[in-house]
Design a protein around this motif. Structure first.
Motif, PDB file in Angstrom:
ATOM      1  N   MET A  12     -19.145   6.727  -5.113  1.00  0.00           N
ATOM      2  CA  MET A  12     -19.021   6.521  -6.504  1.00  0.00           C
ATOM      3  C   MET A  12     -17.979   7.010  -7.197  1.00  0.00           C
ATOM      4  N   ASP A  13     -17.459   8.172  -6.828  1.00  0.00           N
ATOM      5  CA  ASP A  13     -16.081   8.563  -7.327  1.00  0.00           C
ATOM      6  C   ASP A  13     -14.960   7.830  -6.979  1.00  0.00           C
ATOM      7  N   THR A  14     -14.842   7.267  -6.051  1.00  0.00           N
ATOM      8  CA  THR A  14     -13.911   6.369  -5.518  1.00  0.00           C
ATOM      9  C   THR A  14     -13.891   5.220  -6.106  1.00  0.00           C
ATOM     10  N   HIS A  15     -15.189   4.680  -6.259  1.00  0.00           N
ATOM     11  CA  HIS A  15     -15.214   3.182  -7.403  1.00  0.00           C
ATOM     12  C   HIS A  15     -14.839   3.569  -8.734  1.00  0.00           C
ATOM     13  N   GLU A  16     -15.092   4.821  -9.255  1.00  0.00           N
ATOM     14  CA  GLU A  16     -14.817   5.030 -10.567  1.00  0.00           C
ATOM     15  C   GLU A  16     -13.343   5.199 -10.686  1.00  0.00           C
ATOM     16  N   MET A  17     -12.510   5.900  -9.610  1.00  0.00           N
ATOM     17  CA  MET A  17     -11.381   5.950  -9.646  1.00  0.00           C
ATOM     18  C   MET A  17     -10.444   4.617  -9.658  1.00  0.00           C
ATOM     19  N   ILE A  18     -11.032   3.814  -8.819  1.00  0.00           N
ATOM     20  CA  ILE A  18     -10.450   2.348  -8.867  1.00  0.00           C
ATOM     21  C   ILE A  18     -10.603   1.754 -10.086  1.00  0.00           C
ATOM     22  N   ASN A  19     -11.731   1.514 -10.583  1.00  0.00           N
ATOM     23  CA  ASN A  19     -11.995   1.205 -11.921  1.00  0.00           C
ATOM     24  C   ASN A  19     -10.811   1.595 -12.978  1.00  0.00           C
ATOM     25  N   PHE A  20     -10.525   3.078 -13.013  1.00  0.00           N
ATOM     26  CA  PHE A  20      -9.819   3.505 -14.079  1.00  0.00           C
ATOM     27  C   PHE A  20      -8.190   3.006 -13.683  1.00  0.00           C
ATOM     28  N   LYS A  21      -7.885   3.182 -12.553  1.00  0.00           N
ATOM     29  CA  LYS A  21      -6.587   2.744 -12.169  1.00  0.00           C
ATOM     30  C   LYS A  21      -6.471   1.179 -12.524  1.00  0.00           C
ATOM     31  N   THR A  22      -7.345   0.328 -12.212  1.00  0.00           N
ATOM     32  CA  THR A  22      -7.296  -0.941 -12.584  1.00  0.00           C
ATOM     33  C   THR A  22      -6.990  -1.142 -14.020  1.00  0.00           C
ATOM     34  N   ILE A  23      -7.935  -0.410 -14.793  1.00  0.00           N
ATOM     35  CA  ILE A  23      -7.705  -0.597 -16.371  1.00  0.00           C
ATOM     36  C   ILE A  23      -6.432  -0.216 -16.831  1.00  0.00           C
ATOM     37  N   CYS A  24      -5.710   0.909 -16.138  1.00  0.00           N
ATOM     38  CA  CYS A  24      -4.359   1.424 -16.380  1.00  0.00           C
ATOM     39  C   CYS A  24      -3.439   0.392 -16.278  1.00  0.00           C
ATOM     40  N   LEU A  25      -3.505  -0.217 -14.931  1.00  0.00           N
ATOM     41  CA  LEU A  25      -2.739  -1.389 -14.526  1.00  0.00           C
ATOM     42  C   LEU A  25      -2.734  -2.489 -15.339  1.00  0.00           C
ATOM     43  N   VAL A  26      -3.920  -3.105 -15.785  1.00  0.00           N
ATOM     44  CA  VAL A  26      -3.927  -4.263 -16.773  1.00  0.00           C
ATOM     45  C   VAL A  26      -3.255  -3.925 -18.151  1.00  0.00           C
ATOM     46  N   ARG A  27      -3.844  -2.628 -18.627  1.00  0.00           N
ATOM     47  CA  ARG A  27      -3.153  -2.393 -19.887  1.00  0.00           C
ATOM     48  C   ARG A  27      -1.666  -2.195 -20.158  1.00  0.00           C
ATOM     49  N   SER A  28      -1.208  -1.695 -18.806  1.00  0.00           N
ATOM     50  CA  SER A  28       0.481  -1.490 -18.743  1.00  0.00           C
ATOM     51  C   SER A  28       1.021  -3.023 -18.620  1.00  0.00           C
ATOM     52  N   LYS A  29       0.266  -4.004 -17.905  1.00  0.00           N
ATOM     53  CA  LYS A  29       0.861  -5.106 -17.695  1.00  0.00           C
ATOM     54  C   LYS A  29       0.758  -6.056 -19.046  1.00  0.00           C
ATOM     55  N   VAL A  48       2.641   0.516 -13.765  1.00  0.00           N
ATOM     56  CA  VAL A  48       2.271  -0.614 -12.819  1.00  0.00           C
ATOM     57  C   VAL A  48       2.313  -0.523 -11.359  1.00  0.00           C
ATOM     58  N   ASP A  49       3.465  -0.214 -11.035  1.00  0.00           N
ATOM     59  CA  ASP A  49       3.889   0.142  -9.540  1.00  0.00           C
ATOM     60  C   ASP A  49       3.199   1.304  -8.991  1.00  0.00           C
ATOM     61  N   GLN A  50       2.837   2.347  -9.698  1.00  0.00           N
ATOM     62  CA  GLN A  50       2.164   3.495  -9.223  1.00  0.00           C
ATOM     63  C   GLN A  50       0.849   3.050  -9.177  1.00  0.00           C
ATOM     64  N   SER A  51       0.353   2.484 -10.222  1.00  0.00           N
ATOM     65  CA  SER A  51      -1.084   1.989 -10.131  1.00  0.00           C
ATOM     66  C   SER A  51      -1.635   1.119  -9.051  1.00  0.00           C
ATOM     67  N   ILE A  52      -0.565   0.220  -8.840  1.00  0.00           N
ATOM     68  CA  ILE A  52      -0.959  -0.644  -7.450  1.00  0.00           C
ATOM     69  C   ILE A  52      -0.959   0.316  -6.304  1.00  0.00           C
ATOM     70  N   ALA A  53       0.033   1.127  -6.258  1.00  0.00           N
ATOM     71  CA  ALA A  53      -0.053   1.912  -4.797  1.00  0.00           C
ATOM     72  C   ALA A  53      -1.329   2.978  -4.765  1.00  0.00           C
ATOM     73  N   ALA A  54      -1.809   3.417  -5.841  1.00  0.00           N
ATOM     74  CA  ALA A  54      -3.088   4.372  -6.141  1.00  0.00           C
ATOM     75  C   ALA A  54      -4.180   3.461  -5.561  1.00  0.00           C
ATOM     76  N   ILE A  55      -4.131   1.958  -6.153  1.00  0.00           N
ATOM     77  CA  ILE A  55      -5.517   1.353  -5.816  1.00  0.00           C
ATOM     78  C   ILE A  55      -5.500   0.869  -4.467  1.00  0.00           C
ATOM     79  N   GLU A  56      -4.314   0.621  -3.739  1.00  0.00           N
ATOM     80  CA  GLU A  56      -4.358   0.299  -2.404  1.00  0.00           C
ATOM     81  C   GLU A  56      -4.616   1.522  -1.639  1.00  0.00           C
TER      82      GLU A  56
END
Length: 69
Positions: A12-29, A48-56
């Protein structure tokens, strides 16, 4: 308990972190499209680049996620 499997709360924590980084990515884009300052655009592109790396990196943990008892 197996060491190669995430516990439910870790999944669940991993899922929440992925959701947060996805929101950061979309907002910055999206903000890059309406920004006129090149320095700020470059900073947002770095985010954006750091968020993509974190999500991966985080999605690799999903192979160890536990979804059932």
């Amino acid at each position: 308990m197996e060491k190669d499997v995430l516990a439910f709360h870790e999944t669940m924590d991993t899922h929440e972190m992925i959701n947060f980084k996805t929101i950061c990515l979309v907002r910055s884009k999206l903000m890059q499209g309406i920004c006129f300052d090149n320095d700020l655009k470059a900073l947002m592109q770095k985010d954006v680049d750091q968020s993509i790396a974190a999500i991966e990196e985080l999605t690799q943990f999903y192979t160890k996620a536990r979804t059932q008892h």
